[in-house]
Design a protein around this motif. Sequence first.
Motif, PDB file in Angstrom:
ATOM      1  N   PHE A 127       0.828  -1.204   0.000  1.00  0.00           N
ATOM      2  CA  PHE A 127       0.000   0.000   0.000  1.00  0.00           C
ATOM      3  C   PHE A 127       0.864   1.256   0.000  1.00  0.00           C
ATOM      4  O   PHE A 127       0.458   2.288  -0.516  1.00  0.00           O
ATOM      5  N   ASP A 128       2.072   1.182   0.573  1.00  0.00           N
ATOM      6  CA  ASP A 128       2.970   2.323   0.528  1.00  0.00           C
ATOM      7  C   ASP A 128       3.303   2.672  -0.921  1.00  0.00           C
ATOM      8  O   ASP A 128       3.382   3.836  -1.300  1.00  0.00           O
ATOM      9  N   GLN A 129       3.457   1.661  -1.765  1.00  0.00           N
ATOM     10  CA  GLN A 129       3.724   1.894  -3.187  1.00  0.00           C
ATOM     11  C   GLN A 129       2.497   2.457  -3.894  1.00  0.00           C
ATOM     12  O   GLN A 129       2.616   3.292  -4.798  1.00  0.00           O
ATOM     13  N   LEU A 130       1.308   2.019  -3.499  1.00  0.00           N
ATOM     14  CA  LEU A 130       0.073   2.544  -4.083  1.00  0.00           C
ATOM     15  C   LEU A 130      -0.075   4.029  -3.765  1.00  0.00           C
ATOM     16  O   LEU A 130      -0.435   4.828  -4.634  1.00  0.00           O
ATOM     17  N   ILE A 131       0.245   4.426  -2.542  1.00  0.00           N
ATOM     18  CA  ILE A 131       0.176   5.838  -2.151  1.00  0.00           C
ATOM     19  C   ILE A 131       1.204   6.646  -2.933  1.00  0.00           C
ATOM     20  O   ILE A 131       0.907   7.731  -3.439  1.00  0.00           O
ATOM     21  N   GLU A 132       2.405   6.102  -3.079  1.00  0.00           N
ATOM     22  CA  GLU A 132       3.442   6.785  -3.854  1.00  0.00           C
ATOM     23  C   GLU A 132       3.011   6.928  -5.319  1.00  0.00           C
ATOM     24  O   GLU A 132       3.202   7.980  -5.933  1.00  0.00           O
ATOM     25  N   LEU A 133       2.404   5.883  -5.878  1.00  0.00           N
ATOM     26  CA  LEU A 133       1.922   5.936  -7.263  1.00  0.00           C
ATOM     27  C   LEU A 133       0.872   7.030  -7.420  1.00  0.00           C
ATOM     28  O   LEU A 133       0.914   7.808  -8.383  1.00  0.00           O
ATOM     29  N   ALA A 134      -0.066   7.116  -6.491  1.00  0.00           N
ATOM     30  CA  ALA A 134      -1.103   8.157  -6.561  1.00  0.00           C
ATOM     31  C   ALA A 134      -0.467   9.546  -6.538  1.00  0.00           C
ATOM     32  O   ALA A 134      -0.885  10.441  -7.286  1.00  0.00           O
ATOM     33  N   ASP A 194      -0.202  14.958 -10.841  1.00  0.00           N
ATOM     34  CA  ASP A 194      -0.039  16.063 -11.795  1.00  0.00           C
ATOM     35  C   ASP A 194      -0.720  15.761 -13.124  1.00  0.00           C
ATOM     36  O   ASP A 194      -1.349  16.635 -13.717  1.00  0.00           O
ATOM     37  N   SER A 195      -0.619  14.531 -13.614  1.00  0.00           N
ATOM     38  CA  SER A 195      -1.226  14.160 -14.892  1.00  0.00           C
ATOM     39  C   SER A 195      -2.703  13.825 -14.734  1.00  0.00           C
ATOM     40  O   SER A 195      -3.493  13.988 -15.681  1.00  0.00           O
ATOM     41  N   PHE A 196      -3.085  13.309 -13.588  1.00  0.00           N
ATOM     42  CA  PHE A 196      -4.469  12.886 -13.335  1.00  0.00           C
ATOM     43  C   PHE A 196      -4.895  13.448 -11.976  1.00  0.00           C
ATOM     44  O   PHE A 196      -4.853  12.742 -10.968  1.00  0.00           O
ATOM     45  N   PRO A 197      -5.349  14.702 -11.935  1.00  0.00           N
ATOM     46  CA  PRO A 197      -5.666  15.337 -10.645  1.00  0.00           C
ATOM     47  C   PRO A 197      -6.808  14.682  -9.877  1.00  0.00           C
ATOM     48  O   PRO A 197      -6.957  14.920  -8.680  1.00  0.00           O
TER      49      PRO A 197
END
Length: 193
Positions: free
Chosen positions: A176-183, A188-191
């Motif tokens: 989930f830490d990676q999911l938060i980082e991905l978001a 910037d591209s997908f606000p």
Amino acid sequence: LLEERHVDYVVYNATSSSGDGERVVSVQRGRRTWLLRYVLTGKERAVYVLSARLSAWLLAALMARLRGKRVLLRLRNDALTIWCARFGWKRFCCRWALNSMHAVICVNEELIATAADLGVPRARLHHFPGFLPPVDDPADRTGLPADVTAFLDKHHPVIVANGKVNWHGGQDLYGFDQLIELAGRLHDSFPNV
């Protein structure tokens, strides 16, 4: 899915107080007493055990051996592999428990190999990954309900995750830490992420 196939079932939730009191029944409070009572008096002919606790496996094996229940056990982490490599008495208990099961469902091939090494017949070992593998054509929406297709058409990108927040050895076990980082990277591209 079970209702569609007219399969009567009850999910006994031993990890939280969530439930509807009918199909999902929380047994979290007093779960040890409940489990012992269930081993001796549970009415279901088939039992699907999702637990990483050896004690639960042993009690499930007792249900299979003493009460003739069809017990299926899902192995979903590396506990079996670790126990068999490090602890002779746990290896013995795992061998007895797994060989008592009607079927053992494993999330990876390593678990299948470990269970087979314990003498569980290959015909009773089944591989079902703990994730949905990618499809050949992600654009193929055949069979999706109309409301899902409408949602996908209105939202981009759609990111789906399944799991829980859990730590092992100081690391986030489910990413989930990676999911938060991905978001954060996508913002910037997908606000609307």
